[in-house]
Design an enzyme around this catalytic site. Structure first.
Site, PDB file in Angstrom:
ATOM      1  N   ASP A  36      10.383 -16.133  -0.781  1.00  0.00           N
ATOM      2  CA  ASP A  36       9.941 -14.832  -0.604  1.00  0.00           C
ATOM      3  C   ASP A  36       8.848 -15.163  -2.129  1.00  0.00           C
ATOM      4  OD1 ASP A  36       8.643 -12.887   0.308  1.00  0.00           O
ATOM      5  OD2 ASP A  36      10.074 -11.569  -1.520  1.00  0.00           O
TER       6      ASP A  36
ATOM      7  N   LYS B 222      14.592 -10.005   1.990  1.00  0.00           N
ATOM      8  CA  LYS B 222      14.983 -10.042   0.504  1.00  0.00           C
ATOM      9  C   LYS B 222      16.870  -9.565   1.400  1.00  0.00           C
ATOM     10  CE  LYS B 222      11.708  -9.304  -0.632  1.00  0.00           C
ATOM     11  NZ  LYS B 222      10.339  -9.072  -1.214  1.00  0.00           N
TER      12      LYS B 222
ATOM     13  N   SER C  93       9.222 -10.351   4.719  1.00  0.00           N
ATOM     14  CA  SER C  93       9.037 -10.462   3.188  1.00  0.00           C
ATOM     15  C   SER C  93      10.776  -9.652   2.933  1.00  0.00           C
ATOM     16  CB  SER C  93       7.572 -10.382   2.038  1.00  0.00           C
ATOM     17  OG  SER C  93       8.211  -9.820   1.059  1.00  0.00           O
TER      18      SER C  93
ATOM     19  N   HIS D 175      16.068   0.749   2.591  1.00  0.00           N
ATOM     20  CA  HIS D 175      14.629  -0.368   2.259  1.00  0.00           C
ATOM     21  C   HIS D 175      13.681   1.506   2.174  1.00  0.00           C
ATOM     22  CE1 HIS D 175      11.431  -2.706   0.241  1.00  0.00           C
ATOM     23  NE2 HIS D 175      10.508  -2.354   1.008  1.00  0.00           N
TER      24      HIS D 175
ATOM     25  N   ARG E 182       0.561 -14.779  -2.340  1.00  0.00           N
ATOM     26  CA  ARG E 182      -0.130 -13.737  -1.069  1.00  0.00           C
ATOM     27  C   ARG E 182      -0.671 -12.427  -2.566  1.00  0.00           C
ATOM     28  NH1 ARG E 182       4.329 -11.198   1.315  1.00  0.00           N
ATOM     29  NH2 ARG E 182       2.581  -9.710   2.137  1.00  0.00           N
TER      30      ARG E 182
HETATM   31  N1  URA Z   1       7.118  -5.344  -0.948  1.00  0.00           N
HETATM   32  C1  URA Z   1       7.887  -6.491  -0.433  1.00  0.00           C
HETATM   33  O1  URA Z   1       8.918  -6.634  -0.795  1.00  0.00           O
HETATM   34  N2  URA Z   1       6.956  -7.484  -0.230  1.00  0.00           N
HETATM   35  C2  URA Z   1       5.738  -7.459   0.884  1.00  0.00           C
HETATM   36  O2  URA Z   1       4.411  -7.946   1.332  1.00  0.00           O
HETATM   37  C3  URA Z   1       5.270  -6.039  -0.001  1.00  0.00           C
HETATM   38  C4  URA Z   1       5.723  -5.193   0.018  1.00  0.00           C
END
Ligand code: URA
Length: 434
Positions: free
Chosen positions: A161, A187, A183, A82, A168
């Site tokens: 999320d 995922k 978050s 990621h 958010r």
């Molecule tokens: N990317 C995400 O998936 N979540 C966040 O909170 C910030 C960036």
């Protein structure tokens, strides 16, 4: 249980119990906790923070708010990476097939671009016909046949999320390290991984530009991944200049194809080889980082990684001829030069402006539902730190008949500084190996 009592605990600096967190998230996903109550809790987490134990439990509860993927039928280790994103970051596109070509499966669930950054899914969709909205059955089929699948978050995957991130975003509560870490990790860990490599960017084009904040995010994310039994490494890499030369969806696919053919810009190849090698090492497919680098380099140079990508493109409905003939990618109607106004050394004083410059041409979105034009963008012909002379070509602007061209040029002028020599940051500033 009651939303008000959960909010009060956090508001007063207390620690939430596992039962409180699970109840709150599940009730929020079911629609029994209102958005305004969830926003209140998120605001309290934003200001009060979370203990490491609380954060692991919160992340696990987010992850378990929906379905989890498992690819046990593959009989192979699974790894993903990621990146916190930035300008021209196309590493995932050559990386995933190169790692799969070395025997580690990559179930890659990615995101879309928003604001000044591009997203992997949007870039892949620049390939005519390429589909990223795969059902769970399709994900299994594609990864079973190729070792890779590039998918989007589905309705069932981490619904807590999806709701919280939108909330958010709408309430100015994104930039909190525990909220970002939970978050991202909820995922990624829903993919059923054995190993995860994190690429946390720093510099003016990064989501968290300050070095210390990025380093803290890396350490927090590693803590969560490891306490959930996933081997993880983080790299802290430069986003004070574009990664590679191309910025824009089809242009970045063309550059990724160069990398998959053993060429392309040196910085792109370096991150693909480094991060891919670490994925192999964490999965036990490489004895050392050096061994992993050798395997990754061979997969790129021999064309094996490119053949895997060709198969993935075909499996996901795209036109596989693109892989050997990038001229089939969407192309802008015009290409204009953007030249240096003065002589001196090239630096990026605000790299975000380069992202906004590409967005001004139609290659970005301010809101998630906006359409993007895959053909437009920029190709840098000079690198940060190089000496340039007045009138020399700095970058090419690929545009559609002048749409957004003036705004793009203004953004580029705000992005670039030509003057005294400033040494660019090292591409890899730090690493925290698992
Ligand atoms: N990317 C995400 O998936 N979540 C966040 O909170 C910030 C960036």
């Amino acid at each position: 249980m009651d939303a008000r009592s959960v909010v009060r605990t956090k508001r007063d600096g207390g620690q939430l119990s596992e039962a409180e967190m699970r109840w709150f998230l599940e009730a929020y996903v079911r629609g029994e906790v209102a958005d305004y109550q969830a926003a209140a809790l998120v605001a309290c987490i934003f200001t009060r923070g979370m203990t490491p134990e609380e954060l692991v439990t919160w992340t696990r509860a987010m992850l378990e708010s929906g379905r989890r993927l498992a690819f046990d039928e593959l009989g192979q280790k699974k790894a993903d990476k990621h990146s916190t994103g930035g300008i021209g970051d196309k590493v995932s596109i050559p990386l995933a097939p190169a790692v799969a070509a070395c025997g580690v499966a990559v179930p890659m669930i990615s995101g879309r671009g928003l604001g000044h950054t591009g997203g992997t899914l949007d870039k892949l969709e620049a390939i005519p016909g390429f589909r990223v909205r795969l059902s769970e059955d399709e994900l299994h089929r594609v990864i079973g046949r190729t070792g890779v699948a590039f998918g989007a978050q589905t309705e069932e995957l981490v619904p807590a999320d999806r709701k919280l991130y939108q909330l958010r975003d709408a309430t100015g509560l994104v930039e909190s390290i525990p909220l970002i870490a939970s978050s991202i990790l909820s995922k990624k860990l829903a993919e059923g991984l054995d190993a995860l490599v994190l690429d946390v960017k720093f510099g003016s084009g990064a989501f968290l530009p300050e070095v210390e904040r990025g380093a803290e995010l890396a350490r927090v994310m590693l803590g969560i991944a490891r306490s959930m039994g996933v081997a993880a490494t983080a790299f802290h890499t430069a986003m004070d200049r574009p990664l590679g030369a191309a910025v824009g969806h089809a242009l970045e696919i063309a550059e990724s194809l160069e990398c998959l053919a053993g060429g392309g810009p040196a910085d792109l190849r370096e991150l693909v080889v480094l991060q891919g090698a670490e994925m192999l090492r964490l999965c036990g497919r490489a004895d050392s980082l050096a061994d992993g680098r050798r395997q990754l380099g061979e997969a790129l140079d021999s064309g094996r990684a490119r053949r895997v990508f060709e198969l993935v493109v075909a499996e996901q409905g795209g036109d596989p001829r693109v892989v050997t003939d990038p001229a089939l990618l969407p192309r802008a109607s015009h290409v204009d030069p953007w030249k240096a106004q003065t002589s001196g050394f090239l630096a990026f004083r605000d790299l975000r402006e380069v992202g906004w410059a590409a967005a001004a041409l139609g290659g970005g979105r301010a809101r998630i539902e906006d359409q993007i034009d895959p053909a437009v963008g920029l190709v840098w012909r000079r690198r940060a730190g190089e000496r340039v002379e007045a009138g020399e070509l700095l970058c090419e602007i690929h545009h559609q008949g002048g749409r957004g061209l003036e705004a793009c040029r203004a953004r580029l002028s705000a992005a670039v500084a030509i003057g005294e020599h400033v040494e660019p940051q090292p591409l890899v500033r730090a690493s925290w190996p698992g």
